[in-house]
Design an enzyme around this catalytic site. Sequence first.
Site, short mmCIF file in Angstrom:
data_model
loop_
_atom_site.label_atom_id
_atom_site.label_comp_id
_atom_site.label_asym_id
_atom_site.label_seq_id
_atom_site.Cartn_x
_atom_site.Cartn_y
_atom_site.Cartn_z
N CYS A 1 -4.73 2.58 -3.70
CA CYS A 1 -3.49 3.08 -3.10
C CYS A 1 -2.35 2.09 -3.31
CB CYS A 1 -3.65 3.37 -1.60
SG CYS A 1 -4.91 4.56 -1.25
N GLN B 1 -4.50 -5.06 6.79
CA GLN B 1 -5.46 -6.02 6.24
C GLN B 1 -5.31 -7.40 6.87
OE1 GLN B 1 -7.90 -5.21 4.40
NE2 GLN B 1 -7.23 -3.23 3.64
N ASP C 1 3.03 -4.64 7.85
CA ASP C 1 1.85 -3.79 7.76
C ASP C 1 0.64 -4.69 7.98
OD1 ASP C 1 -0.43 -2.52 6.87
OD2 ASP C 1 0.46 -1.75 5.02
N LYS D 1 -10.33 -0.88 10.61
CA LYS D 1 -10.54 -2.02 9.72
C LYS D 1 -10.95 -3.26 10.51
CE LYS D 1 -7.37 -0.18 6.30
NZ LYS D 1 -7.94 0.24 5.02
N HIS E 1 0.86 -1.18 0.00
CA HIS E 1 0.00 0.00 0.00
C HIS E 1 0.91 1.24 0.00
CE1 HIS E 1 -2.85 2.90 1.80
NE2 HIS E 1 -3.83 2.07 1.48
C1 LIG Z 1 -2.44 -2.88 3.40
C2 LIG Z 1 -2.76 -1.53 3.90
N1 LIG Z 1 -1.82 -0.79 4.48
C3 LIG Z 1 -2.07 0.43 4.97
C4 LIG Z 1 -3.31 0.98 4.90
C5 LIG Z 1 -3.51 2.34 5.46
O1 LIG Z 1 -4.36 2.32 6.54
P1 LIG Z 1 -4.84 3.66 7.20
O2 LIG Z 1 -5.47 4.47 6.13
O3 LIG Z 1 -5.79 3.25 8.26
O4 LIG Z 1 -3.61 4.33 7.74
C6 LIG Z 1 -4.35 0.26 4.30
C7 LIG Z 1 -5.71 0.76 4.17
O5 LIG Z 1 -6.06 1.71 3.57
C8 LIG Z 1 -4.06 -1.02 3.78
O6 LIG Z 1 -5.01 -1.73 3.18
#
Ligand SMILES: Cc1ncc(COP(=O)(O)O)c(C=O)c1O
Lengths: 144, 411
Positions: B360, B197, B194, B220, B117
């Site tokens: 993203c 998910q 990370d 999430k 991401h």
């Molecule tokens: C794999 C992954 N990493 C990071 C994020 C970023 O999460 P957040 O927007 O809650 O910081 C997301 C979700 O948008 C994600 O799916």
Amino acid sequence: MEIKELYREIVNEHNLYPSHKKETEAPDLVLKGVNPSCGDDIVLMLKLDAEGRIADGSYTGSGCAISQASADMMLDLILGKTKEEALKLADDFMDMVRSTADPEQIEALEEAAALESVSHMPARVKCATLGWRTLREMFEQKEG
Amino acid sequence: MDVAAIRRDFPIFDKGDCIYFDNAATAQRPKQVLEAIEGFYRSTNANPLRGLYAWGVGATEAYEAARARAAKALNAADTAELVFVRNTTEAINLVAYSYGLETVKEGDEIALSVLEHHSDLLPWQMVAKAKGAKLRFIEPEKDGHITEEAVAAAVNEKTRILALTQVSNVLGTASPLKKAAELIHAVGGVLLADGAQGLPHMRTDVQALDVDFYAFSGHKLPGPMGIGGLYGKRKLLEKMQPFLRGGEMIEYVDRESATYAELPHKFEAGTVNAADAVGLAAAFDYIDDIGYEAMEAQETELVRIILEGLKDIPHVQVYGPADAAEHHGIVCFNVEGCHPHDISSVLDEEGIAIRAGHHCAQPLMEFMQERLSMEFRATARASVAFYNTKEEAERFVDAVSKLRRWLGFGD
Ligand SMILES: Cc1ncc(COP(=O)(O)O)c(C=O)c1O
């Protein structure tokens, strides 16, 4: 208009069978417009005659049906128009998708007026206006 | 699992007008979480870690109990290893600034996968640029899997940081974190996972995986927005400088200098988000009540219905693994000739909420366009949660079967 109806009535036709999606030979003005968040892009090409009218024009690109169909309808409208007339139509279109256009402005947009319902789809306004924004920017750059 | 009963816990479903299949973007929250947040403001509110009066102590206790709950959910060895942050993005930035910039030197390498991401890519681009380090990318298989061999090939003596998503937010595949930790530790580097998910779908034990840093978002989970966590091994966190400076994170301050508070408060400058921390703790309790196994079973069943259904629809391309259990609730797909945004708009009118776009993950979109001949640099994505029903999955499949017609194709 419902979304599926909008597609059925107008968007699909212009997206799948566009009249102006092709290259223009030796264009006077060329500009690429992009929607970074969606990945829509178009390249707008225009040819001006001696009086400054848009004598010929076309677009190429890839993206959602709304961005592509809207660019096709825009070319229907602006071919044969002067820069001022075309920019006035761009203003009308922008007002329409922001729900601030009066009936006269909407009428001027002819078939493109069908995209009025995009004003209820905030997520798609950027798609519908991509062609028009590119047109504006193109003339601004020409001035600059 | 009694899905109907579970759905009654989620007030938003009373609206009844939407099949919510965008759970990977953010989950819905059960009333237990909403009540915990409201309960904090109704009966516990004061500024935590500041007030020395009874209410202040109560707020501090609620906040620290929430931390202990989150640390237990991850099986952290020590509660102080759990730092509250806003979300995954902030957690990763904290590590990039406070650990990355200090540790990575010119000529070093940071390894990460093409699946990441943007939140697990841009912070490392920043570190690499600032330090003259190199980013080395791990290429996934076509179905999104990252093999141990691919990780091994990207890790070498120069690798200081390995950053990997636990589960891809596009293809749903899980990364081999345990093996990755072994590989990076063998060359003296650290692993950041990370978990944005991953944690919503799989029980995660940071000690068993031996990850050095683990980032997650409450929203999430089904927890609140605006709260998330960074787990870090104590010996690493202790050596790191604060990320943000100001109130609450100090030990002693004079005109020219300051010493910092102990872990974890060193990393929690300013008034904290105690109410949402309490809501997050309630989300972990809720997950435990249902059980990860039951959640996974329901999500896999829904994905199976969707994969089976989409397989039979002409012009539909599904991405990711063949096995429903390996999708972790996420199904990305495209329909030939139809841009994902148009798909999403038309499904919206059918009362189905899905995500469309690049998710993203633009480098992954580029990879998929090249390797999987994707028409657009974007996909549609349905993501299910344990509170979704089989009937919703079937209605979704049925709607997808009509998409081409709605978008003007004569078939
Ligand atoms: C794999 C992954 N990493 C990071 C994020 C970023 O999460 P957040 O927007 O809650 O910081 C997301 C979700 O948008 C994600 O799916």
